[in-house]
Design a protein around this motif. Structure first.
Motif, short mmCIF file in Angstrom:
data_model
loop_
_atom_site.label_atom_id
_atom_site.label_comp_id
_atom_site.label_asym_id
_atom_site.label_seq_id
_atom_site.Cartn_x
_atom_site.Cartn_y
_atom_site.Cartn_z
N ARG A 37 0.76 -1.10 0.08
CA ARG A 37 0.06 -0.02 -0.09
C ARG A 37 0.80 0.93 -0.05
O ARG A 37 1.76 1.36 0.69
CB ARG A 37 -0.92 0.01 1.31
CG ARG A 37 -1.86 1.15 1.40
CD ARG A 37 -2.77 0.90 2.56
NE ARG A 37 -1.95 0.89 3.68
CZ ARG A 37 -2.38 0.49 4.96
NH1 ARG A 37 -3.56 0.04 5.05
NH2 ARG A 37 -1.69 0.42 6.19
N PHE A 61 -8.69 -6.92 5.44
CA PHE A 61 -7.88 -7.63 4.16
C PHE A 61 -7.96 -8.77 4.02
O PHE A 61 -7.80 -9.55 4.88
CB PHE A 61 -6.66 -6.87 4.30
CG PHE A 61 -6.62 -5.27 4.34
CD1 PHE A 61 -6.71 -4.94 5.60
CD2 PHE A 61 -6.53 -4.37 3.21
CE1 PHE A 61 -6.61 -3.25 5.68
CE2 PHE A 61 -6.54 -3.22 3.14
CZ PHE A 61 -6.81 -2.36 4.58
N ILE A 76 -11.01 -5.73 0.28
CA ILE A 76 -11.02 -4.65 1.41
C ILE A 76 -12.46 -4.55 1.76
O ILE A 76 -13.22 -4.32 1.16
CB ILE A 76 -10.24 -3.40 1.23
CG1 ILE A 76 -9.23 -3.50 0.75
CG2 ILE A 76 -10.31 -2.55 2.39
CD1 ILE A 76 -8.57 -2.06 0.22
N SER A 79 -14.90 -0.73 3.79
CA SER A 79 -13.49 0.16 3.47
C SER A 79 -13.87 1.73 3.98
O SER A 79 -14.75 2.03 4.36
CB SER A 79 -13.76 0.54 1.76
OG SER A 79 -14.82 0.90 1.30
N GLN A 80 -12.80 2.10 4.09
CA GLN A 80 -12.71 3.37 4.95
C GLN A 80 -11.88 4.54 4.09
O GLN A 80 -10.96 4.33 3.34
CB GLN A 80 -11.96 3.21 6.43
CG GLN A 80 -12.49 2.20 7.30
CD GLN A 80 -13.85 2.60 7.74
OE1 GLN A 80 -14.12 3.82 8.04
NE2 GLN A 80 -15.02 1.52 7.51
N SER A 82 -9.51 6.17 5.00
CA SER A 82 -8.22 6.02 5.08
C SER A 82 -7.30 4.88 4.34
O SER A 82 -6.26 4.82 4.34
CB SER A 82 -7.90 5.68 6.78
OG SER A 82 -8.36 4.27 6.98
N ASP A 83 -8.41 4.12 3.53
CA ASP A 83 -7.92 2.94 2.67
C ASP A 83 -7.56 3.67 1.51
O ASP A 83 -6.92 3.24 0.52
CB ASP A 83 -8.74 2.14 2.44
CG ASP A 83 -9.24 1.17 3.76
OD1 ASP A 83 -10.22 0.85 3.92
OD2 ASP A 83 -8.20 0.84 4.72
N TYR A 87 -2.58 0.78 -4.47
CA TYR A 87 -2.13 -0.58 -3.98
C TYR A 87 -1.17 -1.39 -5.23
O TYR A 87 -1.84 -1.32 -6.25
CB TYR A 87 -3.30 -1.46 -3.79
CG TYR A 87 -4.11 -0.82 -2.66
CD1 TYR A 87 -4.84 0.25 -2.61
CD2 TYR A 87 -4.08 -1.63 -1.04
CE1 TYR A 87 -5.44 0.72 -1.47
CE2 TYR A 87 -4.38 -1.00 -0.10
CZ TYR A 87 -5.42 0.16 -0.32
OH TYR A 87 -5.83 0.53 1.03
#
Lengths: 112, 116
Positions: A37, A61, A76, A79-80, A82-83, A87
């Motif tokens: 990431r 994950f 994922i 999902s947030q 912050s994700d 990738y």
């Protein structure tokens, strides 16, 4: 044709969605599969690692490898924001870092 | 402090100039790497070093040189920079020990180089 193919995106999803990120590869000798990431203006960091086929889960994950189809996935859940990151998939025949082949990365944006 | 520190973080230079990117690490790892990242091309290995006396070319070493000054320091030089060396450069380290068979890379935050 590149040895590892990855859709660059961007992929935009709403918060809480399930995200599927994928890579295909042509070298059937690959046995070590990783997901890194990369946040904006940062270096990549290892997220998940799988040897050979099968699934591996770590919190929200899940990494999945299908060697018969030469296809790997990163899921994922929930999902947030912050994700939101790029990738990168990476793979090699041996475990040696100097032999890693990276995908070009998929940019993910998780919106509120 | 970061485990892998790169300097400078940003650099703009002109064609023909000599440029050095520096990397230092506090992880105590023997293995160090220099990568280049370009949009649409991903991360490509330039040079790697398994110890102070062991330097190896990677996939795209032409136009670059490296120096391993100490276990903790690995610098990348562009002897005569050209515009197509404009890219994001990453230093990384790995331990010779493995996580279930694989060496894990720890990356620095990157050095953005622009060659005009």
């Amino acid at each position: 044709q590149k040895e590892v193919e990855q859709d660059p995106g961007p992929l935009s999803v709403p918060e809480g969605a399930i995200v599927s990120l994928n890579c295909t590869y042509s070298n059937s000798a690959f046995q070590y599969f990783m997901w890194y990431r990369q946040y904006s203006r940062k270096g990549p960091e290892l997220l998940m690692y799988t040897y050979s086929s099968g699934n591996k889960e770590d919190g929200r994950f899940t990494a999945q490898v299908d060697k018969s189809s030469k296809y790997i996935s990163l899921f994922i859940r929930d999902s947030q924001p912050s994700d939101s990151a790029t990738y990168l998939c990476a793979m090699s025949m041996t475990g040696t870092a100097s032999k890693l082949t990276f995908g070009t990365g998929t940019r993910l944006q998780v919106t509120l | 402090d970061a485990d892998v520190t790169q300097t400078p973080r940003n650099r703009i230079t002109k064609t023909g100039k000599r440029i050095m990117l520096e990397c230092s690490q506090t992880k105590g790892h023997d293995r160090m790497y220099w990568y280049r990242q370009d949009p649409g091309l991903g991360l490509r290995l330039i040079y790697y070093s398994f110890d102070v006396k062991d330097i190896n070319k990677g996939e795209i070493s032409d136009g670059y040189s490296v120096s391993r000054q100490a276990q903790a320091k690995f610098s990348l030089s562009l002897e005569s920079a050209i515009p197509n060396q404009t890219a994001l450069y990453f230093c990384a380290t790995s331990s010779p020990t493995t996580v279930s068979g694989a060496n894990v890379l720890t990356f620095g935050a990157g050095s953005r180089l622009t060659v005009l």
